[in-house]
Design an enzyme around this catalytic site. Structure first.
Site, PDB file in Angstrom:
ATOM      1  N   HIS A   1       1.064  -1.143   0.256  1.00  0.00           N
ATOM      2  CA  HIS A   1       0.166   0.104   0.190  1.00  0.00           C
ATOM      3  C   HIS A   1       0.397   1.130   0.015  1.00  0.00           C
ATOM      4  O   HIS A   1       0.338   2.643  -0.591  1.00  0.00           O
ATOM      5  CB  HIS A   1      -1.197   0.190   1.070  1.00  0.00           C
ATOM      6  CG  HIS A   1      -1.922  -1.128   1.635  1.00  0.00           C
ATOM      7  ND1 HIS A   1      -1.481  -2.165   1.856  1.00  0.00           N
ATOM      8  CD2 HIS A   1      -3.187  -1.413   0.507  1.00  0.00           C
ATOM      9  CE1 HIS A   1      -2.533  -3.359   2.017  1.00  0.00           C
ATOM     10  NE2 HIS A   1      -3.684  -2.456   1.726  1.00  0.00           N
TER      11      HIS A   1
ATOM     12  N   HIS B   1      -8.196   4.832   4.076  1.00  0.00           N
ATOM     13  CA  HIS B   1      -7.129   3.336   4.171  1.00  0.00           C
ATOM     14  C   HIS B   1      -5.361   3.762   3.873  1.00  0.00           C
ATOM     15  O   HIS B   1      -4.796   4.571   3.284  1.00  0.00           O
ATOM     16  CB  HIS B   1      -7.749   3.051   2.091  1.00  0.00           C
ATOM     17  CG  HIS B   1      -7.601   1.742   1.465  1.00  0.00           C
ATOM     18  ND1 HIS B   1      -5.947   2.446   0.886  1.00  0.00           N
ATOM     19  CD2 HIS B   1      -7.878   0.648   1.712  1.00  0.00           C
ATOM     20  CE1 HIS B   1      -5.893   0.671   0.558  1.00  0.00           C
ATOM     21  NE2 HIS B   1      -6.774   0.310   0.810  1.00  0.00           N
TER      22      HIS B   1
ATOM     23  N   GLU C   1      -3.264   3.103   1.550  1.00  0.00           N
ATOM     24  CA  GLU C   1      -2.475   3.299   0.894  1.00  0.00           C
ATOM     25  C   GLU C   1      -2.604   4.976   0.186  1.00  0.00           C
ATOM     26  O   GLU C   1      -1.675   6.567  -0.123  1.00  0.00           O
ATOM     27  CB  GLU C   1      -3.191   3.108  -0.797  1.00  0.00           C
ATOM     28  CG  GLU C   1      -2.069   4.066  -2.378  1.00  0.00           C
ATOM     29  CD  GLU C   1      -3.268   2.573  -3.716  1.00  0.00           C
ATOM     30  OE1 GLU C   1      -3.727   3.723  -4.369  1.00  0.00           O
ATOM     31  OE2 GLU C   1      -3.443   2.074  -3.383  1.00  0.00           O
TER      32      GLU C   1
ATOM     33  N   CYS D   1      -4.998   1.111 -11.254  1.00  0.00           N
ATOM     34  CA  CYS D   1      -3.780  -0.171 -11.712  1.00  0.00           C
ATOM     35  C   CYS D   1      -4.596  -1.198 -12.561  1.00  0.00           C
ATOM     36  O   CYS D   1      -5.825  -1.705 -12.043  1.00  0.00           O
ATOM     37  CB  CYS D   1      -3.787  -1.113 -10.075  1.00  0.00           C
ATOM     38  SG  CYS D   1      -2.586  -2.460 -11.012  1.00  0.00           S
TER      39      CYS D   1
END
Length: 297
Positions: A75, A133, A135, A202
């Site tokens: 992450h 989160h 990331e 991604c």
């Protein structure tokens, strides 16, 4: 006879695979290894690595450590984590996903450009992602915590469209929703303001959406195997549920309910980028072992 298929496209993404390999390599040497946060959002995989010796810590616990090895998961982390490691003589084993690392660099560069211009208040760096989160915390950290996080299309309305907007996305967010946000900003941005968007989702994740959707339509029942903390898992599970209402999210074989199999001829097993293949195989084996106990009439 109950037919069961495991989705070949499901399972760990490259970033998670690399992080786990790095952890296993260190532990195999007999080294003491800490991991900052759960190495993957899957409780059973975390437990497997814990039994191998991996010690999961949080940021507060890391502040108390000195002269040890700490693995940073896929992450990514904000600059403050690296600064702490340097102060405490902690050796970092950096398993940040290359896709995330590249995104961090792009956001940091944009922040530095904006910060060198006057007035800086005219620029908004916006991240489409989940607040809190891991990331996203790493991405926001590249901007001295000034970036604006929007979690959904509805939140795009809180932006100031009289000011410049530079839009990025958490790597595992929905591509369709990201495009909706782009379209809305394009329609509302002031003619005097600059808007630029950067598709940072991604493709390893984005490409799973159409594939898993197609997979879910092929079976009477879908078992989506995933840790309930997985952000990516929620997106993919909802896509399965959308095309096949007879979809159930489970964390492991013990959650399989025999009543789900009544009248079922085919079962599809799939999962998130944080779901290990061995766990999906356990679910398949549990179904096969208990197939005679399940009513298929």
């Amino acid at each position: 006879m109950l037919q069961i298929e495991i989705d070949n496209g499901s399972g760990f993404c490259f970033g998670v695979t690399t992080a786990i390999q790095k952890a296993e390599e260190e532990l195999a040497k007999g080294n003491k290894l800490y991991c900052l946060g759960d190495i993957v959002h899957n409780g059973m995989e975390c437990e497997r690595l814990r039994q191998m010796g991996l010690i999961t810590i949080n940021h507060d616990e890391m502040r108390e450590l000195h002269d040890v090895k700490v693995l940073l998961r896929a992450h990514g982390e904000p600059p403050a984590t690296y600064e702490l490691a340097q102060r405490n003589h902690i050796e970092i084993i950096d398993a940040t996903c290359p896709v995330v690392l590249q995104l961090q660099k792009r956001i940091k560069k944009q922040y530095e450009i904006a910060n060198s211009q006057q007035p800086t208040a005219n620029s908004q760096i916006v991240i489409f992602g989940k607040n809190g989160h891991a990331e996203v915390l790493g991405l926001v950290g590249q901007t001295q915590s000034t970036a604006i996080v929007i979690e959904s299309f509805e939140e795009v309305k809180k932006l100031d469209f009289s000011r410049d907007v530079y839009l990025y996305s958490q790597t595992t967010k929905s591509l369709d929703e990201f495009h909706q946000i782009i379209e809305y900003i394009q329609q509302h941005i002031s003619p005097s303001a600059t808007f630029r968007s950067f598709d940072t989702i991604c493709r390893n994740v984005a490409n799973r959406m159409p594939n898993i959707s197609n997979f879910a339509t092929k079976h009477d029942l879908i078992l989506f195997v995933c840790g309930r903390k997985s952000s990516n898992g929620k997106v993919l599970f909802n896509e399965c549920l959308r095309v096949n209402p007879n979809t159930h999210l489970i964390e492991g074989p013990e959650e399989i309910d025999s009543s789900w199999l009544k009248g079922i001829k085919t079962v599809g097993i799939c999962g998130a980028t944080s779901t290990p293949k061995w766990l999906m195989e356990q679910c398949r084996d549990a179904l096969l072992k208990g197939a005679t106990l399940y009513s298929q009439t």
